[in-house]
Write an enzyme that holds these catalytic residues in place. Structure first.
Site, mmCIF file in Angstrom:
data_model
loop_
_atom_site.group_PDB
_atom_site.id
_atom_site.type_symbol
_atom_site.label_atom_id
_atom_site.label_comp_id
_atom_site.label_asym_id
_atom_site.label_seq_id
_atom_site.Cartn_x
_atom_site.Cartn_y
_atom_site.Cartn_z
ATOM 1 N N ASP A 1 -9.398 -34.135 42.765
ATOM 2 C CA ASP A 1 -9.901 -34.704 41.512
ATOM 3 C C ASP A 1 -8.692 -34.862 40.596
ATOM 4 O O ASP A 1 -8.127 -33.881 40.112
ATOM 5 C CB ASP A 1 -10.954 -33.761 40.908
ATOM 6 C CG ASP A 1 -11.560 -34.306 39.614
ATOM 7 O OD1 ASP A 1 -10.907 -35.134 38.944
ATOM 8 O OD2 ASP A 1 -12.675 -33.877 39.262
ATOM 9 N N ARG B 1 -25.958 -54.236 43.669
ATOM 10 C CA ARG B 1 -25.819 -52.830 44.122
ATOM 11 C C ARG B 1 -24.735 -52.737 45.183
ATOM 12 O O ARG B 1 -24.004 -51.756 45.256
ATOM 13 C CB ARG B 1 -27.168 -52.301 44.644
ATOM 14 C CG ARG B 1 -27.058 -50.921 45.269
ATOM 15 C CD ARG B 1 -28.323 -50.073 45.209
ATOM 16 N NE ARG B 1 -29.554 -50.784 45.449
ATOM 17 C CZ ARG B 1 -29.964 -51.253 46.635
ATOM 18 N NH1 ARG B 1 -29.209 -51.094 47.723
ATOM 19 N NH2 ARG B 1 -31.104 -51.883 46.743
ATOM 20 N N LYS C 1 -12.784 -40.598 31.420
ATOM 21 C CA LYS C 1 -11.710 -39.900 30.715
ATOM 22 C C LYS C 1 -10.513 -40.836 30.503
ATOM 23 O O LYS C 1 -10.642 -41.802 29.793
ATOM 24 C CB LYS C 1 -11.359 -38.622 31.473
ATOM 25 C CG LYS C 1 -12.598 -37.821 31.956
ATOM 26 C CD LYS C 1 -13.419 -37.233 30.836
ATOM 27 C CE LYS C 1 -14.756 -36.637 31.279
ATOM 28 N NZ LYS C 1 -14.707 -35.633 32.341
ATOM 29 N N TYR D 1 -14.046 -28.386 37.081
ATOM 30 C CA TYR D 1 -14.952 -28.952 36.090
ATOM 31 C C TYR D 1 -16.352 -28.344 36.299
ATOM 32 O O TYR D 1 -16.837 -28.276 37.443
ATOM 33 C CB TYR D 1 -14.987 -30.472 36.262
ATOM 34 C CG TYR D 1 -15.997 -31.147 35.385
ATOM 35 C CD1 TYR D 1 -15.828 -31.167 34.005
ATOM 36 C CD2 TYR D 1 -17.132 -31.741 35.909
ATOM 37 C CE1 TYR D 1 -16.766 -31.759 33.188
ATOM 38 C CE2 TYR D 1 -18.069 -32.342 35.097
ATOM 39 C CZ TYR D 1 -17.876 -32.344 33.730
ATOM 40 O OH TYR D 1 -18.813 -32.925 32.930
HETATM 41 C C1 LIG Z 1 -15.598 -35.106 33.256
HETATM 42 C C2 LIG Z 1 -15.116 -34.683 34.582
HETATM 43 C C3 LIG Z 1 -15.869 -34.929 35.737
HETATM 44 C C4 LIG Z 1 -17.237 -35.574 35.682
HETATM 45 O O1 LIG Z 1 -17.162 -36.888 35.270
HETATM 46 P P1 LIG Z 1 -18.343 -37.636 34.452
HETATM 47 O O2 LIG Z 1 -17.779 -38.994 34.259
HETATM 48 O O3 LIG Z 1 -18.547 -36.868 33.187
HETATM 49 O O4 LIG Z 1 -19.545 -37.604 35.315
HETATM 50 C C5 LIG Z 1 -15.323 -34.556 36.952
HETATM 51 N N1 LIG Z 1 -14.112 -33.954 37.039
HETATM 52 C C6 LIG Z 1 -13.375 -33.687 35.943
HETATM 53 C C7 LIG Z 1 -12.050 -33.019 36.096
HETATM 54 C C8 LIG Z 1 -13.849 -34.036 34.681
HETATM 55 O O5 LIG Z 1 -13.114 -33.758 33.602
#
Ligand SMILES: *Cc1c(COP(=O)(O)O)cnc(C)c1O
Length: 384
Positions: free
Chosen positions: A173, A50, A198, A102
């Site tokens: 982000d 962890r 992604k 998002y």
């Molecule tokens: C998908 C996404 C998230 C969340 O990520 P997860 O891996 O699905 O929890 C956050 N920000 C953006 C821009 C995203 O496309």
């Protein structure tokens, strides 16, 4: 030796392999929960997974080096990363965020962070005068650029100057661009977030998230949080992301090429009313994006002439799956209204332009002629 981006994708900042002395080229998966200590007061550097695990540490080092941060923390999902970052704030703190984000981030802010006593101003960071929203208790600005799904582009450097002037953290982000196209630290960000699910992972096969920082004080707080809340990335998933990152540059280029081809096709299709893609020349978004990023990415959103046509396209593509998520080898078609942004209050959704005529595409790395042929047959087979 200071290596180029593609080399860093494979080796990180140096020690890409051979930690265990076998010479394994693929970094080993340390599938262990715990580690033996030589004696009291001594540690191999690993105590319990962890806190840290060598495979997770490797992917963290690679991501830190790609973003140019001093530390990166790998979480079990993008939302786990954002949740941990929100733990940096206290009840009574105020944050300024983009209204178009998002959907999961909006849900977290509105339903979890708010309950924990944090307040928000959700504004259009690309257009509104952000400084007018800074209050006594404002602690941070949280943005995405381009935004999901409406592809608004925010000038990161400009926002960072406001953040610096008022002593606020700037959190970006960077999921949509990946560090291949955009490096927010060079533009003044303090924390960079990724859904590693992604582009970094890139194969639609695992969830992951990253919080990266260029500040030692924040790194220390996030290290405390990851071991305390326990949402670190598992060793096997860390390995999948390491493997995905090795091909990041060539995937980003190919996906962008496909996105451009799809945009060009959609722009001349009479049943498409609007195409939102920062790479369309002569818009303000284009100019900002060109100045702050080295590409326009492979995400695009478009508005069709009717809801019926949108629903028809979603059920009529033969190759392109109708699925949420993005940034993988497979091109995906998403319907933000019922998928990624379903939990966003309707008035907010409509205000952001996310109507039931809006579709989002994440271009993958297939042959572009097949993608266009598939979209074309889906659009042309519609009878109003
Ligand atoms: C998908 C996404 C998230 C969340 O990520 P997860 O891996 O699905 O929890 C956050 N920000 C953006 C821009 C995203 O496309």
């Amino acid at each position: 030796m200071e290596c180029g981006f593609a080399t860093k994708c494979i080796y990180g900042d140096g020690e890409g392999f051979d930690k265990d002395g076998t010479g394994a080229i693929s970094f080993p998966i340390y599938q262990t929960a715990t580690y033996a200590h030589p004696q009291v007061g001594e540690s191999t550097g690993y105590d319990y997974s962890r806190l840290q695990n060598p495979t997770r540490q490797q992917v963290e080092q690679v991501v830190a080096s790609l973003e140019g941060g001093i530390d990166a923390l790998a979480f079990s999902s993008g939302m786990a990363a954002i949740t941990a970052v929100m733990e940096l704030f206290q009840p009574g703190d105020h944050l300024i965020t983009d209204a178009d984000l998002y959907g999961g981030s909006i849900r977290l802010f509105r339903h979890v962070s708010q309950k924990n006593g944090i307040t928000f101003s959700h504004i259009d960071c690309a257009k509104e005068n952000l400084e007018a929203y800074v209050k006594e208790n404002t602690r941070a600005i949280y943005i995405e650029t381009p935004t999901n799904p409406m592809m608004h582009v925010t000038d990161i450097h400009k926002v960072s100057q406001i953040a610096k002037k008022h002593g606020l953290l700037l959190i970006v982000d960077n999921t949509f661009m990946s560090p291949y196209f955009q490096k927010p630290f060079t533009l003044g960000a303090d924390i960079v977030i990724h859904s590693g699910t992604k582009f970094l992972g890139g194969h639609n096969d695992t969830l992951a998230g990253f919080a990266v920082t260029n500040r030692a004080d924040i790194a220390e707080k996030l290290r405390f949080l990851i071991k305390t809340v326990g949402s670190g990335l598992a060793p096997f998933d860390s390995w999948l992301i390491l493997r995905g990152i090795k091909t990041l540059p060539i995937r980003m280029e190919k996906a962008q090429e496909n996105a451009r081809a799809i945009v060009e096709y959609l722009l001349q299709e009479p049943r498409i009313l609007n195409v939102y893609y920062p790479g369309i020349a002569a818009t303000k978004d284009y100019e900002i994006c060109r100045a702050q990023a080295s590409g326009f990415g492979s995400m695009l959103t478009f508005e069709v002439e009717s809801k019926a046509l949108a629903l028809h396209i979603l059920k009529s593509t033969k190759l392109i799956p109708f699925a949420e998520s993005l940034g993988g080898t497979e091109t995906l078609l998403t319907y933000p209204t019922t998928q990624t942004h379903a939990d966003v209050p309707e008035e907010v959704r409509i205000q952001n332009g996310i109507t039931d005529k809006v579709l989002r595409i994440s271009a993958g790395i297939e042959d572009k002629k097949d993608l266009i042929a598939d979209l074309k047959q889906a659009i042309e087979s519609f009878e109003a």
